[in-house]
Write a protein that holds these residues in place. Structure first.
Motif, short mmCIF file in Angstrom:
data_model
loop_
_atom_site.label_atom_id
_atom_site.label_comp_id
_atom_site.label_asym_id
_atom_site.label_seq_id
_atom_site.Cartn_x
_atom_site.Cartn_y
_atom_site.Cartn_z
N LEU A 154 0.94 -1.13 -0.04
CA LEU A 154 -0.04 0.02 -0.02
C LEU A 154 0.73 1.31 0.01
O LEU A 154 1.70 1.33 0.85
CB LEU A 154 -0.95 0.00 1.18
N VAL A 174 -2.82 6.16 3.47
CA VAL A 174 -3.02 4.85 4.03
C VAL A 174 -3.09 5.25 5.40
O VAL A 174 -2.65 5.74 5.87
CB VAL A 174 -1.81 4.02 3.80
N SER A 177 -6.28 1.96 9.99
CA SER A 177 -7.43 1.19 9.81
C SER A 177 -7.46 0.27 8.63
O SER A 177 -7.72 -0.78 8.49
CB SER A 177 -8.61 1.99 9.52
N ASP A 178 -6.68 0.88 7.41
CA ASP A 178 -6.35 0.02 6.27
C ASP A 178 -5.61 -1.19 6.72
O ASP A 178 -5.52 -2.24 6.28
CB ASP A 178 -5.94 1.03 5.27
N LYS A 181 -7.32 -3.60 8.42
CA LYS A 181 -8.11 -4.52 7.50
C LYS A 181 -7.35 -5.52 6.73
O LYS A 181 -7.74 -6.69 6.80
CB LYS A 181 -8.95 -3.73 6.71
N ALA A 244 -11.89 -7.45 2.62
CA ALA A 244 -10.77 -6.48 3.00
C ALA A 244 -10.15 -6.18 1.49
O ALA A 244 -9.90 -4.85 1.41
CB ALA A 244 -9.62 -6.91 3.89
N MET A 248 -10.27 -2.30 -0.12
CA MET A 248 -9.18 -1.68 -0.55
C MET A 248 -8.93 -1.37 -1.76
O MET A 248 -8.37 -0.40 -2.38
CB MET A 248 -7.92 -2.16 0.06
N VAL A 251 -11.12 1.74 -2.35
CA VAL A 251 -10.47 2.78 -1.96
C VAL A 251 -9.32 3.32 -2.80
O VAL A 251 -9.16 4.39 -2.95
CB VAL A 251 -10.00 2.71 -0.53
N PHE A 259 -2.41 -0.11 -4.34
CA PHE A 259 -3.05 -1.26 -3.59
C PHE A 259 -2.64 -2.54 -4.60
O PHE A 259 -2.97 -2.49 -5.74
CB PHE A 259 -4.39 -1.34 -2.97
#
Length: 317
Positions: A154, A174, A177-178, A181, A244, A248, A251, A259
């Motif tokens: 990430l 980032v 919480s990312d 996950k 998850a 992502m 996002v 990602f």
């Protein structure tokens, strides 16, 4: 035909006086009466008002000169303090880099000592006991592990600058919480060991945020973030199909951060730092009762009595 004369008490309609409406009066006399009165008084003042006007000009110039002088002094003081601030900032940066280098050196030394301790321990134990101990260390995160696995990468999106103010306007970073996950998704996909930027995760690990910094077990990690996991061959597919990874990807599509997931052969994850052990301690023994004042049938506290055992039982870590 002549009009009848008005009766007593009645007024002649032709004699009524109509006041002009507001708009007519506004256009006829646009200047407020107060301004006219002030102008008349100023004109009536004569030489005195002229003297005031003449004297007001130098006073205004003096006030402007004083204000300009104050601004110049403030600017000079600010510029004079700038070198000292830059020097202090540079000193802090150098000290931070020095401490980071010292921390890395001590961490490397601690890892070498840990390997040496493990070698001496394996030599002292039998083969089955050493193998069982290594398995437990690998499961708890206290031992270094090696194997095939998955790497999730990430990266923060590039920051855009506002065209008007020049300030950075991009929020695409980032979040902690990312990382949470992603780590939980890997555990759910069957991961046996997980690390974030070289920080091994254990059952007591924390992923938090302090200001703009992300802390893994109270150690800062920065972009790019690499979440490495060792596990079975199906871990990649299970993680890709999980919630998850889908979240992502969405996002990354909306914010612009990077990602990616890839399989990697022969990963090596470091061991987590040694935990701080906490042992149970015996409480203070009660004072003995005076002779003759005890209850019949009472006995001194012991393992089977109501008192606390003199030695802790089951002291946990």
């Amino acid at each position: 035909m002549t009009a009848a004369p008005p009766r007593d008490g009645e007024r002649d309609p032709s004699a009524r006086v109509y006041a002009p409406d507001f708009l007519t009066e506004l256009f006829r006399n646009p200047l407020d009466p107060g301004y006219g009165d002030a102008a008349a008084r100023r004109a009536a003042g004569g030489p005195v008002s002229r003297v005031r006007q003449v004297l007001a000009r130098p006073v205004g110039l003096v006030v402007l000169a004083v204000i300009g002088f104050l601004f110049a002094v403030a600017y000079q003081e600010t510029m004079a303090e700038e070198p000292s601030r830059a020097t202090a900032r540079a000193g802090l940066i150098a000290e931070i880099k020095q401490r980071e280098a010292e921390t890395d050196r001590l961490t490397q030394r601690a890892e070498q000592l840990r390997v040496e301790v493990g070698r001496q321990r394996d030599a002292a134990l039998s083969g089955s006991q050493a193998s069982r101990l290594r398995t437990l260390e690998a499961g708890t995160g206290l031992g270094r592990v090696r194997g095939d696995g998955v790497v999730v990468r990430l990266v923060d999106a590039p920051r855009d600058k506002d065209a008007v103010t020049g300030a950075e306007a991009g929020p695409s970073q980032v979040l902690y919480s990312d990382l949470q996950k992603v780590a939980n998704g890997l555990w759910a996909a069957g991961a046996e060991a997980v690390s974030i930027n070289g920080q091994r995760l254990t059952a007591t690990s924390t992923i938090r945020q302090a200001g703009e910094a992300i802390l893994v077990d109270y150690r800062p990690v920065t972009s790019p973030y690499e979440v490495q996991a060792i596990g079975p061959g199906s871990m990649r597919d299970k993680f890709d199909d999980g919630r998850a990874a889908a979240l992502m990807r969405e996002v990354a599509k909306t914010t612009g951060l990077s990602f990616g997931v890839k399989e990697v052969d022969d990963l090596t994850l470091p061991a987590a730092p040694e935990p701080r052990l906490r042992y149970a301690e015996p409480s203070v023994s009660p004072s003995p009762l005076p002779s003759g004042s005890g209850v019949a049938g009472s006995s001194s506290p012991g393992p089977s009595g109501s008192g606390v055992s003199p030695s802790p039982s089951g002291g946990g870590r």
